[in-house]
Each structure stands twice: as structure tokens, then as C-alpha cells.
Enzyme design. Structure first.
Site, short mmCIF file in Angstrom:
data_model
loop_
_atom_site.label_atom_id
_atom_site.label_comp_id
_atom_site.label_asym_id
_atom_site.label_seq_id
_atom_site.Cartn_x
_atom_site.Cartn_y
_atom_site.Cartn_z
N ASP A 139 0.81 -1.12 -0.02
CA ASP A 139 -0.03 -0.30 -0.06
C ASP A 139 0.96 1.06 -0.04
O ASP A 139 2.21 1.21 -0.11
CB ASP A 139 -0.93 0.02 1.09
CG ASP A 139 -0.29 0.00 2.66
OD1 ASP A 139 0.90 0.22 2.46
OD2 ASP A 139 -1.04 0.18 3.46
N CYS B 66 3.21 -3.41 3.98
CA CYS B 66 2.30 -2.12 4.67
C CYS B 66 2.88 -1.42 5.76
O CYS B 66 4.17 -1.68 5.88
CB CYS B 66 0.77 -2.59 4.91
SG CYS B 66 0.61 -3.67 6.15
N THR C 279 2.60 -1.59 8.95
CA THR C 279 3.05 -2.64 10.08
C THR C 279 3.27 -4.02 9.63
O THR C 279 3.82 -4.83 10.43
CB THR C 279 1.87 -2.87 11.08
OG1 THR C 279 0.47 -3.22 10.55
CG2 THR C 279 1.47 -1.42 11.78
N HIS D 185 10.07 -24.41 8.81
CA HIS D 185 8.86 -25.18 9.79
C HIS D 185 7.54 -24.88 9.18
O HIS D 185 6.64 -25.90 9.27
CB HIS D 185 8.85 -24.59 11.16
CG HIS D 185 10.03 -25.10 12.20
ND1 HIS D 185 10.29 -25.17 13.13
CD2 HIS D 185 11.30 -25.59 11.24
CE1 HIS D 185 11.37 -25.47 13.58
NE2 HIS D 185 12.14 -25.87 12.55
N HIS E 77 6.62 -31.19 10.24
CA HIS E 77 6.11 -30.00 9.95
C HIS E 77 5.14 -30.07 8.88
O HIS E 77 3.82 -29.27 9.21
CB HIS E 77 7.50 -29.22 9.48
CG HIS E 77 8.40 -28.90 10.49
ND1 HIS E 77 8.24 -28.23 11.67
CD2 HIS E 77 9.77 -29.25 10.61
CE1 HIS E 77 9.22 -28.28 12.44
NE2 HIS E 77 10.53 -28.80 11.82
C1 RB5 Z 1 -1.80 2.38 6.68
O1 RB5 Z 1 -1.98 3.89 7.10
C2 RB5 Z 1 -1.65 1.39 7.60
O2 RB5 Z 1 -2.75 1.07 8.23
C3 RB5 Z 1 -1.44 0.33 6.83
O3 RB5 Z 1 -0.09 0.45 6.01
C4 RB5 Z 1 -1.00 -1.04 7.60
O4 RB5 Z 1 -0.13 -0.73 8.50
C5 RB5 Z 1 -2.09 -1.67 7.99
O5 RB5 Z 1 -2.23 -2.68 8.52
#
Ligand code: RB5
Length: 143
Positions: A11, A68, A70, A101, A136
């Protein structure tokens, strides 16, 4: 190391890291399918996760990389699809174990929380580590 075919997407939060790792992997001889996003406009990560997981399910690519902010949204979305095992990784040993695994086929990264060199190390461990099978595989069969 053997060259791999890798589908990648991000994203808006992951675009810089996506472009950086794509260029690195291309230079190393891997074939990269880049599904975007291609600018900084805000987009919804599930739309981009699906482009990559579809490639894995249809065997267009060997591995997927989803980035993304996180890594969580991409991991949650990818793991909803039957046949996808996505691992959110933040250090190379986790990436290695997710292959040996768990036979993971998608790596997710949190661009806002990982150094780009560590991200590349995670990716290289991920794409170059074979699945161990055996006990596994028995466990994966129970998922
Ligand atoms: C975007 O701001 C953020 O929410 C997205 O990149 C991601 O971290 C969501 O899991």
C-alpha cells in the site's frame, strides 16, 4: 542461489520499501512481478494483498512479498485465502523458520518498523530456505 519468480505489492505506506527491495532482487537476477501501488495516494491494503496471493494460488510465482505500514493488515488478509501461509517477519531468523517449519509462501513486512537492510536479509532468507517437511508437514496438514 537459484533465481526465483516473486510477486510483490504494497500500500502507500510500503511503496518506498517495495521499490527498494524490488530493485535489489531484480539486480540479483530474480524475476519480479510488481503489482503496485505505484504512487503515494492512500489505498486499501486488501486490494493489493489479493493481487499477490492470486499469483501464488495460480502458481504464477514462487513467493509473494506484501508490505504495508505494520505488515499486519497484509498478513491478516493474505492468510484468509486457502493455500496461503503468510508470515510477518522482522528479523531474518523468523523468516528462515517460517520457511523451514511453516512452508510459508508469502512474506509480509512492516515498512514503518523495519530497517531496509534487515528487510532485504529477511527476504533473502525467506526465498532461499527450503521447507523441512516431515513432522512440519503433518502439522500444516492440520491447519
Ligand atoms: C496505513 O496507514 C496502515 O494502516 C497500513 O499500511 C497497515 O499498517 C495496516 O495494517
Amino acid at each position: 542461489m537459484e533465481n526465483k519468480k516473486i510477486s510483490i505489492a504494497s500500500d502507500h505506506a510500503g511503496i518506498s520499501l517495495k521499490e527498494l527491495v524490488s530493485e535489489h532482487l531484480s539486480r540479483e537476477g530474480h524475476e519480479i512481478i510488481n503489482h503496485g501501488t505505484f504512487n503515494n495516494d492512500s489505498v486499501d491494503y486488501p486490494d493489493y494483498a489479493k493481487k499477490v496471493t492470486d499469483d501464488i494460488i495460480s502458481k504464477v510465482s514462487d513467493f509473494g512479498i506484501l508490505i504495508c505500514g505494520t505488515g499486519q493488515g497484509m498478513a491478516i488478509t493474505a492468510n484468509k485465502q486457502i493455500g496461503i501461509r503468510a508470515a510477518l517477519c522482522y528479523e531474518p531468523e523468523i523468516a528462515e523458520l517460517s520457511r523451514s517449519h511453516n512452508d510459508c509462501n508469502v512474506l509480509t513486512l512492516g515498512a514503518r518498523f523495519i530497517d531496509s537492510n534487515v528487510a532485504i536479509e529477511c527476504i533473502l532468507k525467506f526465498i532461499n530456505t527450503p521447507f523441512e517437511g516431515g513432522r512440519h508437514q503433518d502439522r500444516i496438514d492440520k491447519i
